[in-house]
Enzyme design. Structure first.
Site, short mmCIF file in Angstrom:
data_model
loop_
_atom_site.label_atom_id
_atom_site.label_comp_id
_atom_site.label_asym_id
_atom_site.label_seq_id
_atom_site.Cartn_x
_atom_site.Cartn_y
_atom_site.Cartn_z
N GLU A 65 -10.02 -9.20 -10.50
CA GLU A 65 -8.86 -9.31 -9.61
C GLU A 65 -8.89 -10.59 -8.78
O GLU A 65 -8.08 -10.75 -7.88
CB GLU A 65 -8.77 -8.08 -8.71
CG GLU A 65 -10.05 -7.77 -7.98
CD GLU A 65 -10.01 -6.45 -7.23
OE1 GLU A 65 -8.91 -5.91 -7.04
OE2 GLU A 65 -11.08 -5.98 -6.82
N ASP B 198 -4.12 -7.60 -6.74
CA ASP B 198 -4.83 -8.69 -6.07
C ASP B 198 -4.87 -9.94 -6.93
O ASP B 198 -4.78 -11.06 -6.40
CB ASP B 198 -6.25 -8.25 -5.71
CG ASP B 198 -6.27 -7.41 -4.44
OD1 ASP B 198 -5.32 -7.53 -3.64
OD2 ASP B 198 -7.21 -6.62 -4.26
N CYS C 278 -5.42 -1.56 -14.39
CA CYS C 278 -5.22 -0.43 -13.49
C CYS C 278 -4.31 -0.78 -12.32
O CYS C 278 -4.01 0.06 -11.48
CB CYS C 278 -6.55 0.11 -12.97
SG CYS C 278 -7.48 -1.08 -12.00
N HIS D 43 0.82 -1.21 0.00
CA HIS D 43 0.00 0.00 0.00
C HIS D 43 0.86 1.26 0.00
O HIS D 43 0.58 2.22 -0.72
CB HIS D 43 -0.94 0.00 1.20
CG HIS D 43 -1.83 1.18 1.21
ND1 HIS D 43 -2.97 1.25 0.45
CD2 HIS D 43 -1.69 2.38 1.79
CE1 HIS D 43 -3.51 2.43 0.60
NE2 HIS D 43 -2.77 3.14 1.42
#
Length: 579
Positions: A433, A457, A504, A191
Site C-alpha cells: 500500500e 492507501d 482488499c 473511513h
C-alpha cells in the site's frame, strides 16, 4: 420536502428518523401528541425553560469573580434568548399547529433560526448561530431528562447524521439500530464509507451543511447508490421509496441465495476466490450468507479501540478464536494492528504534524514491541486452530519484512519454550500500500507467502491526495494510469514468484474495476460482503480473454476519467444495473 445530493458510498435504501450525532449525542423522536395534550406539552416546555435558566444562573454564581466578568455577559445573553417571547410563541405555535412533542417542536424552531442566521453569511452572525446551538442543547437536555437515548443504546432505528464519524464513534454505534449514515465530510474511500459498506449500511457522504439542515426526528430517506437524500418527504415520495426499499431487499436476498454456493468461475473455467473484509467476528455469518469463501482481511484495530488501545493476549485470543470457530476450515487472514493516522493513536503517543506519513501501523509496532508481541502471541496460538494467515500493513522496504519475520520467530520460540502452540506453517503476507513496496514487489515476493494490495492507501500515497479531504477528493483516481501500472507490476511480480496476490482495498469492491483486475491476472478478491453476489455474477459472465482485452484497452488511455467511462461501459455489458 427537500432533496439534496451527495456521494453514494454504500448501496441500499434507508428510511427513518434522523439522529443528528454532532449536536445531540442522543435521540429526538418525531413524536406526535394526541388531541387535548397540547397544553400539557406547552407546560413541559415552559418548565424546561425555567430549569435551563436556573441552571445557567447557578453556573454564573459559581464562577470566580474575574471569570464571571468575562463570561457572565454571554451567559446572561443566553438567559435572554431562553426567555425571548417571540421564540416561545413560535415553539408554542409549533406544538399546537403540528401537534408535536415539545422537544421536536423546540428543535425545529431553533434549527430554522440557526439556518437563517447562517445564510446571512456574516462573521458575527456565525458566532450567534453557535450560541443558538448551545441554547438548543440546553433545552433538549431539560426536556428529555432521563428519557435521553445514548447513541450506543438506542431503542429505535435511526439514520445517523453527522459531520463525520471517527473510528471510535463508529465503534460506539448500536449497529442493530443504525439503518443509514449521512455525513457532510468524506469521500468514497473515507473511513465512514468503508465501515458503512462492510456493515451493509446504506450511506451517503459529502452533503454540505446537512447537520444544520436536519433536525433530530426529521424523516430522512437515503439512496446509497445514487447519493440522493430527501428530508421530510411528502407522502407520495415516502411511499415510492418504501416500495423501492422493499424491492431492493427482496432482490438482494434472492441474488445472494442464488449465488451463495456457486463458485466464482469465469466462462472459460478460471477459478477466482472471493473473500470478505471484516471489522469484527460478528460480521462473519452475514459474509458467509453472501457467499464469502473466507475472510481475506480482518481489521484488528477495532479490537484496540474496544479495549482502550491495549487489549490483553486473552482478549486477542477470544476474538480470533471466535472468528476461527465461525469459519471452520475456511481461510482467515488477520491483519496486525493498523493504528495511527486517521485512527486514534495510543494513549500518550506523541501527536504528529502529518500522521499519515508518520508512526502508524508496522512503524508503531516497531516502536512499541510490547504491544506487537502480545498480538503476535495470540495470532500464532490461534493459527493452530484453523486456516489462519497473518499479514502486516504499511510495509515500505525489505528490511521491515525481515524485522517482522525476526520478531515472529522470537515469539514462536518463546511459545515453544512455554509448550504452547506456535503457529508452525502459518502463512505470512504483507500489504502493498506504499509506492516503494509496489516498485520492489519482485524483491519482496521471495520473502512472503502472499501480497494483499491495499488500494486505498496506495492511491493516496501515489497521487499525494488525502482521500478524506473533500477539497481534493476529485484527484483521488483509482483509474489514474500510474495506479493501473503499479497494480499490474505488483500482480505480475506475485505471479512470477508463485505468490498469491489479493486486492482488499475499496477498488476490489468497486465492480468498475473487476474486469481490468481479472485481466491483469488477479485471482483473489477480498471485498465488502454486500458486493459478493454481483461480483460473482460478473466473474461468472466473462471469459479471461475478454477481461484481458478490457485491461489492455484501459492501459491505452492517458486520462483517468476516460478510463472510468470505458470501464463502466464494459462492466454494464454484464451487469446492466451497475450505477
Amino acid at each position: 420536502m427537500e432533496i439534496r445530493r451527495g456521494i453514494g458510498v454504500s448501496a441500499g435504501y434507508a428510511i427513518g428518523d434522523a439522529f443528528v450525532f454532532d449536536r445531540e449525542e442522543y435521540r429526538i423522536s418525531r413524536r406526535a401528541i394526541k388531541p387535548g395534550e397540547e397544553d400539557a406539552e406547552i407546560e413541559r416546555f415552559r418548565k424546561a425553560v425555567e430549569s435551563a435558566v436556573q441552571e445557567i444562573r447557578s453556573q454564573i454564581e459559581a464562577m470566580p469573580r474575574k471569570v464571571r466578568e468575562a463570561a457572565g455577559k454571554i451567559m446572561e445573553a443566553q438567559i435572554g434568548w431562553l426567555q425571548d417571547k417571540s421564540l416561545h410563541d413560535e415553539i408554542v405555535e409549533e406544538i399546537r399547529r403540528q401537534r408535536r412533542a415539545a422537544e421536536y417542536a423546540a428543535s425545529q424552531v431553533i434549527r430554522r433560526k440557526i439556518k437563517a442566521i447562517e445564510d446571512s453569511n456574516a462573521a458575527f452572525f456565525r458566532r450567534l448561530a453557535a450560541d443558538f446551538g448551545e441554547l438548543e442543547k440546553s433545552l433538549l437536555q431539560h426536556l428529555l431528562g432521563s428519557r435521553r437515548e445514548d447513541i450506543s443504546h438506542l431503542t429505535g432505528q435511526v439514520v445517523i447524521v453527522a459531520h463525520d464519524l471517527s473510528p471510535g464513534q463508529a465503534l460506539r454505534l448500536d449497529r442493530t439500530k443504525v439503518i443509514g449514515i449521512l455525513t457532510e465530510a468524506g469521500g468514497p474511500t473515507s473511513h465512514t464509507a468503508i465501515v458503512a459498506k462492510s456493515l451493509g449500511i446504506p450511506a451517503v457522504v459529502g452533503v454540505e451543511g446537512v447537520t444544520n439542515d436536519i433536525s433530530g426526528g426529521d424523516t430522512v430517506v437515503l439512496d446509497g447508490a445514487t447519493g440522493t437524500v430527501i428530508i421530510n418527504p411528502d407522502e407520495a415520495t415516502l411511499k415510492r421509496y418504501q416500495a423501492m426499499e422493499r424491492n431492493y431487499v427482496l432482490l438482494e436476498r434472492r441474488r445472494a441465495k442464488e449465488l451463495q454456493n456457486l463458485p466464482a468461475v469465469t466462462r472459460d473455467g478460471t477459478r477466482v476466490e472471493i473473500f470478505a473484509n471484516i471489522e469484527s467476528p460478528e460480521e462473519i455469518p452475514e459474509a458467509l450468507e453472501h457467499g464469502a469463501e473466507g475472510i481475506g482481511l480482518y481489521r484488528t484495530e477495532f479490537l484496540y479501540l474496544e479495549h482502550r488501545y491495549q487489549p490483553s493476549e486473552k482478549e486477542h485470543l477470544e476474538a480470533y478464536t471466535r472468528a476461527v470457530t465461525l469459519l471452520g476450515k475456511r481461510r482467515l487472514i488477520i491483519r496486525t494492528v493498523d493504528l495511527g493516522a486517521d485512527k486514534m493513536p495510543l494513549d500518550g503517543h506523541p501527536r504528529e504534524a502529518n500522521p499519515f506519513l508518520g508512526t502508524r501501523a508496522i512503524r508503531l509496532c516497531f516502536e512499541r514491541p510490547d504491544i506487537f508481541r502480545t498480538q503476535l502471541r495470540a495470532i500464532l496460538k490461534v493459527a493452530s486452530l484453523g486456516n489462519v494467515g497473518m499479514m502486516v500493513p504499511m510495509i515500505s522496504s525489505l528490511s521491515e519484512v525481515l524485522l517482522v519475520k525476526e520478531a515472529l520467530e522470537d515469539v514462536r520460540a518463546e511459545l515453544r519454550r512455554e509448550e504452547e502452540p506456535a503457529g508452525d506453517g502459518m502463512a505470512f503476507g504483507i500489504m502493498i500500500e506504499v509506492p516503494s513496496a509496489a516498485l520492489i514487489a519482485d524483491m519482496l515476493a521471495p520473502h512472503v507467502d502472499f501480497f494483499s494490495v491495499g488500494t486505498n492507501d496506495l492511491i493516496s500515497y501515489a497521487v499525494a491526495v488525502d482521500r478524506s479531504n473533500e477539497r481534493v477528493a476529485a484527484l483521488y483516481q483509482p483509474a489514474h494510469p500510474a495506479i493501473l501500472r503499479l497494480l499490474r507490476q505488483i500482480i505480475e511480480a506475485g505471479v512470477r514468484h508463485g505468490r498469491s496476490v489479493s486486492v482488499c482495498g475499496e477498488m476490489s469492491s468497486d465492480l468498475t474495476y473487476t474486469l481490468p483486475l481479472l485481466g491483469m491476472g488477479l485471482r483473489n478478491f477480498s471485498v465488502a460482503h454486500p458486493v459478493i453476489p454481483d461480483l460473482k455474477k460478473l466473474i461468472r459472465s466473462v471469459s479471461i480473454e475478454e477481461a484481458r482485452a478490457v485491461a489492455e484497452k484501459a492501459f491505452s488511455f492517458n486520462d483517468a476519467q476516460r478510463t472510468v467511462e470505458f470501464l463502466k461501459g464494459e462492466a454494464r455489458k454484464f451487469l446492466p444495473d451497475l450505477p
